[in-house]
Design a protein around this motif. Sequence first.
Motif, PDB file in Angstrom:
ATOM      1  N   ASP A   1      -3.171   5.217 -10.977  1.00  0.00           N
ATOM      2  CA  ASP A   1      -3.656   3.737 -10.287  1.00  0.00           C
ATOM      3  C   ASP A   1      -2.513   3.218  -9.703  1.00  0.00           C
ATOM      4  OD1 ASP A   1      -6.354   4.606 -10.551  1.00  0.00           O
ATOM      5  OD2 ASP A   1      -6.649   2.802 -11.085  1.00  0.00           O
ATOM      6  N   PHE A   2      -1.903   3.433  -9.013  1.00  0.00           N
ATOM      7  CA  PHE A   2      -0.833   2.250  -8.083  1.00  0.00           C
ATOM      8  C   PHE A   2      -0.983   1.528  -6.894  1.00  0.00           C
ATOM      9  CE2 PHE A   2       0.760   6.052  -6.042  1.00  0.00           C
ATOM     10  CZ  PHE A   2       1.715   5.728  -4.890  1.00  0.00           C
ATOM     11  N   ARG A   3       0.005   0.519  -7.209  1.00  0.00           N
ATOM     12  CA  ARG A   3      -1.120  -0.387  -4.991  1.00  0.00           C
ATOM     13  C   ARG A   3       0.967  -0.297  -4.526  1.00  0.00           C
ATOM     14  NH1 ARG A   3      -2.313  -6.296  -7.735  1.00  0.00           N
ATOM     15  NH2 ARG A   3      -0.645  -5.142  -9.360  1.00  0.00           N
ATOM     16  N   ILE A   4       0.121  -0.347  -3.043  1.00  0.00           N
ATOM     17  CA  ILE A   4       1.496  -0.261  -1.754  1.00  0.00           C
ATOM     18  C   ILE A   4       1.081  -1.674  -1.420  1.00  0.00           C
ATOM     19  CG2 ILE A   4       2.370   0.628   0.198  1.00  0.00           C
ATOM     20  CD1 ILE A   4       0.706   3.787  -1.469  1.00  0.00           C
ATOM     21  N   PHE A   5       1.187  -2.556  -1.201  1.00  0.00           N
ATOM     22  CA  PHE A   5       1.343  -3.584  -0.531  1.00  0.00           C
ATOM     23  C   PHE A   5       2.282  -4.076   0.514  1.00  0.00           C
ATOM     24  CE2 PHE A   5       0.449  -4.673  -5.025  1.00  0.00           C
ATOM     25  CZ  PHE A   5      -0.291  -5.483  -4.525  1.00  0.00           C
TER      26      PHE A   5
ATOM     27  N   PRO B   1      -1.462  14.440  -5.812  1.00  0.00           N
ATOM     28  CA  PRO B   1      -3.093  14.628  -6.121  1.00  0.00           C
ATOM     29  C   PRO B   1      -3.482  13.825  -7.302  1.00  0.00           C
ATOM     30  CG  PRO B   1      -2.665  17.020  -6.127  1.00  0.00           C
ATOM     31  CD  PRO B   1      -1.363  16.197  -5.477  1.00  0.00           C
ATOM     32  N   GLU B   2      -2.698  14.181  -8.420  1.00  0.00           N
ATOM     33  CA  GLU B   2      -3.239  13.601 -10.083  1.00  0.00           C
ATOM     34  C   GLU B   2      -3.467  12.152  -9.648  1.00  0.00           C
ATOM     35  OE1 GLU B   2      -0.599  14.815  -9.200  1.00  0.00           O
ATOM     36  OE2 GLU B   2       1.678  14.841 -10.401  1.00  0.00           O
ATOM     37  N   MET B   3      -2.187  11.378  -8.628  1.00  0.00           N
ATOM     38  CA  MET B   3      -2.316  10.006  -8.484  1.00  0.00           C
ATOM     39  C   MET B   3      -3.561   8.933  -7.793  1.00  0.00           C
ATOM     40  SD  MET B   3       0.548   9.507 -10.839  1.00  0.00           S
ATOM     41  CE  MET B   3       0.581   7.711 -10.575  1.00  0.00           C
ATOM     42  N   ASN B   4      -3.064   7.973  -7.216  1.00  0.00           N
ATOM     43  CA  ASN B   4      -4.144   7.329  -7.307  1.00  0.00           C
ATOM     44  C   ASN B   4      -3.958   6.045  -6.004  1.00  0.00           C
ATOM     45  OD1 ASN B   4      -6.533   5.910  -5.727  1.00  0.00           O
ATOM     46  ND2 ASN B   4      -6.879   4.794  -7.887  1.00  0.00           N
ATOM     47  N   PRO B   5      -2.864   6.237  -5.061  1.00  0.00           N
ATOM     48  CA  PRO B   5      -2.069   5.429  -4.623  1.00  0.00           C
ATOM     49  C   PRO B   5      -3.424   4.586  -3.949  1.00  0.00           C
ATOM     50  CG  PRO B   5      -2.219   7.189  -2.604  1.00  0.00           C
ATOM     51  CD  PRO B   5      -3.338   7.511  -4.945  1.00  0.00           C
ATOM     52  N   ILE B   6      -3.270   3.187  -3.961  1.00  0.00           N
ATOM     53  CA  ILE B   6      -4.351   2.225  -3.287  1.00  0.00           C
ATOM     54  C   ILE B   6      -3.220   0.723  -2.461  1.00  0.00           C
ATOM     55  CG2 ILE B   6      -5.664   0.045  -3.747  1.00  0.00           C
ATOM     56  CD1 ILE B   6      -5.460   1.292  -6.712  1.00  0.00           C
ATOM     57  N   LEU B   7      -3.997   1.239  -0.832  1.00  0.00           N
ATOM     58  CA  LEU B   7      -3.285   0.670  -0.028  1.00  0.00           C
ATOM     59  C   LEU B   7      -4.064  -1.046  -0.067  1.00  0.00           C
ATOM     60  CD1 LEU B   7      -3.626   3.308   3.099  1.00  0.00           C
ATOM     61  CD2 LEU B   7      -1.682   1.637   2.172  1.00  0.00           C
TER      62      LEU B   7
ATOM     63  N   ALA C   1       3.231   1.751   4.352  1.00  0.00           N
ATOM     64  CA  ALA C   1       2.778   2.206   4.336  1.00  0.00           C
ATOM     65  C   ALA C   1       1.690   3.411   3.696  1.00  0.00           C
ATOM     66  CB  ALA C   1       1.628   0.930   3.542  1.00  0.00           C
ATOM     67  N   ARG C   2       1.092   3.480   4.814  1.00  0.00           N
ATOM     68  CA  ARG C   2      -0.084   4.521   4.926  1.00  0.00           C
ATOM     69  C   ARG C   2       0.959   6.504   4.790  1.00  0.00           C
ATOM     70  NH1 ARG C   2      -1.860   1.497  10.057  1.00  0.00           N
ATOM     71  NH2 ARG C   2      -4.029   0.616   9.307  1.00  0.00           N
ATOM     72  N   TYR C   3       1.998   6.002   5.542  1.00  0.00           N
ATOM     73  CA  TYR C   3       3.022   7.549   5.229  1.00  0.00           C
ATOM     74  C   TYR C   3       3.146   7.915   3.577  1.00  0.00           C
ATOM     75  CZ  TYR C   3       6.987  10.588   6.192  1.00  0.00           C
ATOM     76  OH  TYR C   3       7.439  12.196   6.462  1.00  0.00           O
ATOM     77  N   VAL C   4       3.244   6.540   2.156  1.00  0.00           N
ATOM     78  CA  VAL C   4       3.632   6.268   1.450  1.00  0.00           C
ATOM     79  C   VAL C   4       2.319   7.175   0.972  1.00  0.00           C
ATOM     80  CG1 VAL C   4       3.772   5.523  -0.760  1.00  0.00           C
ATOM     81  CG2 VAL C   4       5.650   5.166   1.092  1.00  0.00           C
ATOM     82  N   HIS C   5       0.937   6.462   1.094  1.00  0.00           N
ATOM     83  CA  HIS C   5      -0.834   6.748   1.019  1.00  0.00           C
ATOM     84  C   HIS C   5      -0.981   8.587   1.102  1.00  0.00           C
ATOM     85  CE1 HIS C   5      -4.452   6.912   0.955  1.00  0.00           C
ATOM     86  NE2 HIS C   5      -4.838   6.447  -0.185  1.00  0.00           N
ATOM     87  N   LYS C   6      -0.193   8.981   2.529  1.00  0.00           N
ATOM     88  CA  LYS C   6      -0.482  10.801   2.895  1.00  0.00           C
ATOM     89  C   LYS C   6       0.155  11.053   2.239  1.00  0.00           C
ATOM     90  CE  LYS C   6      -0.405  13.733   6.694  1.00  0.00           C
ATOM     91  NZ  LYS C   6      -0.085  13.894   8.163  1.00  0.00           N
TER      92      LYS C   6
END
Length: 459
Positions: A240-244, A287-293, A275-280
Amino acid sequence: MLSYLYPDSNCISPLMKKTIYLLLSLASLSGFSQVDTRLYDIINNVSEERIKTDITKLAGFGTRHTLSDTLSDTRGIGAARRWIKNEFDKISQECGNCLEVFYQKDFVKKGTGARIVKDVWVVNVVAIQRGKSNPNSFIIMSGDIDSRVSDPNDYTSDSPGANDNASGMAGAIEAARVLSQFEFENSIMYVGLSGEEQGLFGGKGLAAYAKEQGWEIIGILNNDMIGNIKGVDGVISNRDFRIFSEPVPPTESEETRRARRFYGGEVDGISRQLARYVHKTTKTYMPEMNPILVYRLDRFARGGHHRPFNDAGFAGIRIMEAHENYTQQHQDIRIENGIEYGDVLKHVNFKYATKLTAVNAINLGSIAWAPVSPDNVQIGGAVQPSAKLKWAPVPGAKGYKIYWRDTTSPTWDHSIYVGNVSEYTLNGIVIDNFLFGVASVGEDGHESIVAFPTSVFRD
Ligand SMILES: [Zn+2]
């Protein structure tokens, strides 16, 4: 059973092979679903060993407090920034001087806020890798140089700041090492910012300098704490990681704010698109990572160095761990009631910091290889069966992609590649029920950040 689950290629009929080949070629012609294998090389080239070495080195300067000693070669923020500059210089030598490395500094007078208890030079370290096509357009990755303990004005006690924020700083240096092996269309800037804990002074200084220089800032990926996987909430996750990101820029006009009531865009500002760009990109390549917007500027009532860039009207997000541990940040090193306080090396998970550095690196690379976002995107189609979009052509774009999504969706879920045109009608897609945006697409398939419409047309 096994052969049923995993058929080897001999089981595929020649006709099926032909069909698969045809589908693959169609996919590549249409501009859909392309991956750039260079991004996998970038992920693999981010070195856990170097991240570990650099975080250890930074934590070893004793304290990196903004007001700490600047003369010693072994202790204090002066030694730390000289070491960082030297690392960027070494990277540059190894790529035929591909980086412009310099200090950007501002004199901050005593009393400029409660945490500046003496006059100080706030010094940032900047490394620029110039783009070939758009040398004045910059995508930035930042970490912070400075650290603190319990008392924000204590500039002499040991303050290793291993996670906050040697992790982000080491990430920026490592991203420079990896990406300096490639050439890009847009410029990439790797920076170490100072004065964060004293009131975001380094970011303010660099954002103002960017305006003075007339730099076009595509956006900033601010990394602040990318090394902790054990949360105070008891959750342990190295995925998990966060994108604020803030919803809309604070610099918008009253007119824009009023128009939004009628045309929408409450959660579609420039930082949110970044933020959406980094998420995508993360979902596609890691795909092993879990980005959280996270739909907010920063953590509740807390700050970070993307904010001064947002204040200046630039897109900026904060990338950080998902599970924080407050006993291990902004603390005097001590043991109290059996709890070990302090931001020390042993709490940093180097593998995780390596992964988040790779997240940054693929996004820097992808954005720097893409054309810039379309300008002046206009939308029309009120009381009509189809939504319409128009935009200004972008130099270096081979075509454009229109994105749309349900009004309640956080991500751009639908898209169509429309080729090299500057207007398009989405037949049968009613404007009222979706939100829309446009991205430019480069020769090798890299896409710009999605641009949300900024005006409305009628025909
Ligand atoms: Zn901090």
